[in-house]
Design an enzyme around this catalytic site. Structure first.
Site, PDB file in Angstrom:
ATOM      1  N   LYS A 281      82.822  22.505  61.898  1.00  7.82           N
ATOM      2  CA  LYS A 281      82.814  21.678  63.107  1.00  7.82           C
ATOM      3  C   LYS A 281      84.209  21.103  63.358  1.00  7.82           C
ATOM      4  O   LYS A 281      85.125  21.286  62.565  1.00  7.82           O
ATOM      5  CB  LYS A 281      81.762  20.567  62.992  1.00  7.82           C
ATOM      6  CG  LYS A 281      80.373  21.061  62.576  1.00  7.82           C
ATOM      7  CD  LYS A 281      79.636  21.800  63.678  1.00  7.82           C
ATOM      8  CE  LYS A 281      78.504  22.638  63.135  1.00  7.82           C
ATOM      9  NZ  LYS A 281      77.219  21.997  63.029  1.00  7.82           N
TER      10      LYS A 281
HETATM   11  C1  LIG Z   1      75.830  22.000  62.655  1.00 12.07           C
HETATM   12  C2  LIG Z   1      74.702  21.711  63.573  1.00 12.07           C
HETATM   13  C3  LIG Z   1      73.598  20.937  63.177  1.00 12.07           C
HETATM   14  C4  LIG Z   1      73.367  20.455  61.778  1.00 12.07           C
HETATM   15  O1  LIG Z   1      74.398  19.828  61.176  1.00 12.07           O
HETATM   16  P1  LIG Z   1      74.506  19.786  59.572  1.00 12.07           P
HETATM   17  O2  LIG Z   1      75.560  18.768  59.343  1.00 12.07           O
HETATM   18  O3  LIG Z   1      74.882  21.156  59.116  1.00 12.07           O
HETATM   19  O4  LIG Z   1      73.173  19.356  59.044  1.00 12.07           O
HETATM   20  C5  LIG Z   1      72.634  20.661  64.129  1.00 12.07           C
HETATM   21  N1  LIG Z   1      72.714  21.143  65.378  1.00 12.07           N
HETATM   22  C6  LIG Z   1      73.744  21.910  65.784  1.00 12.07           C
HETATM   23  C7  LIG Z   1      73.783  22.379  67.193  1.00 12.07           C
HETATM   24  C8  LIG Z   1      74.761  22.236  64.891  1.00 12.07           C
HETATM   25  O5  LIG Z   1      75.768  23.010  65.294  1.00 12.07           O
END
Ligand SMILES: *Cc1c(COP(=O)(O)O)cnc(C)c1O
Length: 387
Positions: free
Chosen positions: A196
């Site tokens: 991210k």
């Molecule tokens: C990455 C992501 C999540 C979950 O995040 P984590 O930190 O991996 O639990 C949820 N929704 C979307 C759209 C994501 O890209």
């Protein structure tokens, strides 16, 4: 033998020396978890996105679970999630016993729209819809006022699943809203998974402008434990069942260090996106970037292109393998969640043509701040050769 150039993954973290130093300092401090750094990260984050409250959480999935719990969503309730998203968007409704009605998406942007939400609401008619979960897919901002108006009409709230859109801006009625400012939603959720925009390893953040919802989410993050003012120093009470969804101080130290670089990361992502747009033009119309809505000024997390594989007489698998052979990573975002065995078993077969059309054509190419301009050339050349 000539040395092959380094492999370009579809996304990766940017960790610099001062990030490492910030973590080392946190390791030497008094708290490894739940110290002052957690609150400092929350304070810096809410200022950055313009929200009144921020709650730092163990990961993005846990933020969504806490949002559902804080809103009191439960059995007998329905949540509406787009089918083109990561599993967690839909799963958080199931964690609290609510059912999911999947909304279709626009086939060219991958986003839930007022039209696709209206269709999902029709399918949910007669049931208690509590929350609509727009996903700012790739980093492009959904039509928040349009979605909110429909949600309001059935007494539901918006919970933005925004891990792709940290740094993105939606301009509605002439006002620029950073994603996470809570102007249209009860909560916005972020993740700091390494792919991210900001990385803490595991980590997440909830933002809201509602003090009561913030207090409830905060309490549920720590087992539901509360310390009533004036009670004995050892005293705590658990009025409702909570979880351990804390994020360690050490990771918040990394988060603070990363957050200070957000503007630089966003600028670089935008520059690389513009470069991709320019270079990919030579492959149009068989290849094109996913569509950005007019109100969206995205800090793209995912550089997703739409490819008409069939018209080109190839398959996605062949293209993915040809790219990989040239050191170029790619990924598919996402397999429509309504097609997952768990949801098919629960809700039967669903016809969501927008999600299917998106899935048939989407491919995510490398995008992260440490890419060089020349890497974009390498990716586009490899793609042209693969096609
Ligand atoms: C990455 C992501 C999540 C979950 O995040 P984590 O930190 O991996 O639990 C949820 N929704 C979307 C759209 C994501 O890209």
């Amino acid at each position: 033998m000539s040395e092959s150039p380094p492999f370009l993954p579809y996304g990766r973290q940017t960790i610099e020396d001062d990030d490492v130093a910030a973590v080392a300092a946190a390791l030497r401090a008094d708290f490894l978890t739940t110290g002052p750094t957690v609150e400092a990260f929350e304070t810096a984050f809410k200022a950055k996105v313009g929200a009144e409250h921020a709650i730092a959480v163990a990961n993005g999935t846990a933020t969504l679970h806490l949002a559902m719990l804080a809103l009191g969503v439960g059995e007998g309730d329905v949540c509406i999630a787009p089918s083109v998203t990561f599993l967690a968007t839909a799963n958080c409704a199931r964690y609290v016993g609510a059912e999911v009605v999947f909304a279709d998406v626009d086939p060219d942007s991958g986003l839930m729209t007022p039209d696709t939400l209206a269709d999902a609401l029709k399918r949910a008619e007669g049931r208690r819809v509590r929350a609509v979960l727009p996903v700012h897919l790739r980093g492009d901002v959904c039509d928040l006022p349009g979605l909110k108006a429909l949600a309001d009409g059935v007494g539901a709230v918006l919970v933005e699943d925004a891990p792709h859109a940290l740094g993105s801006i939606g301009t509605f009625d002439g006002v620029a809203h950073p994603v996470g400012d809570g102007a249209y939603s009860s909560f916005a959720s972020f993740s700091f998974h390494p792919v991210k925009t900001l990385a803490t390893g595991e980590g997440g953040m909830l933002t809201t402008n509602d003090a009561a919802l913030a207090a409830r989410a905060r309490s549920l993050r720590g087992h539901g434990m509360q310390r009533p003012p004036g009670a004995e120093p050892w005293w705590y009470e658990m009025p409702e069942l909570g979880f351990n969804y804390r994020i360690p101080d050490v990771l918040c130290a990394l988060g603070i260090s990363q957050l200070a670089k957000l503007d630089r990361f966003v600028t670089r992502r935008k520059a690389l996106t513009a470069l991709y747009a320019e270079k990919l033009a030579s492959l149009a119309p068989a290849v094109r970037l996913a569509t950005s809505p007019a109100w969206s000024d995205p800090a793209l997390h995912l550089l997703t292109v739409l490819i008409d594989f069939e018209a080109l007489g190839t398959t996605r698998l062949a293209v993915v393998e040809a790219l990989k052979a040239k050191g170029v990573g790619s990924q598919v975002h996402y397999i429509p969640v309504h097609r997952q065995p768990y949801y098919q078993a629960r809700y039967g077969a669903l016809d969501l043509p927008g999600a299917d059309a998106w899935y048939a054509r989407c491919l995510t190419l490398p995008l992260y701040p440490t890419m060089a301009d020349g890497d974009v050339d390498r990716v586009v050349e490899a793609l042209a050769a693969a096609l």
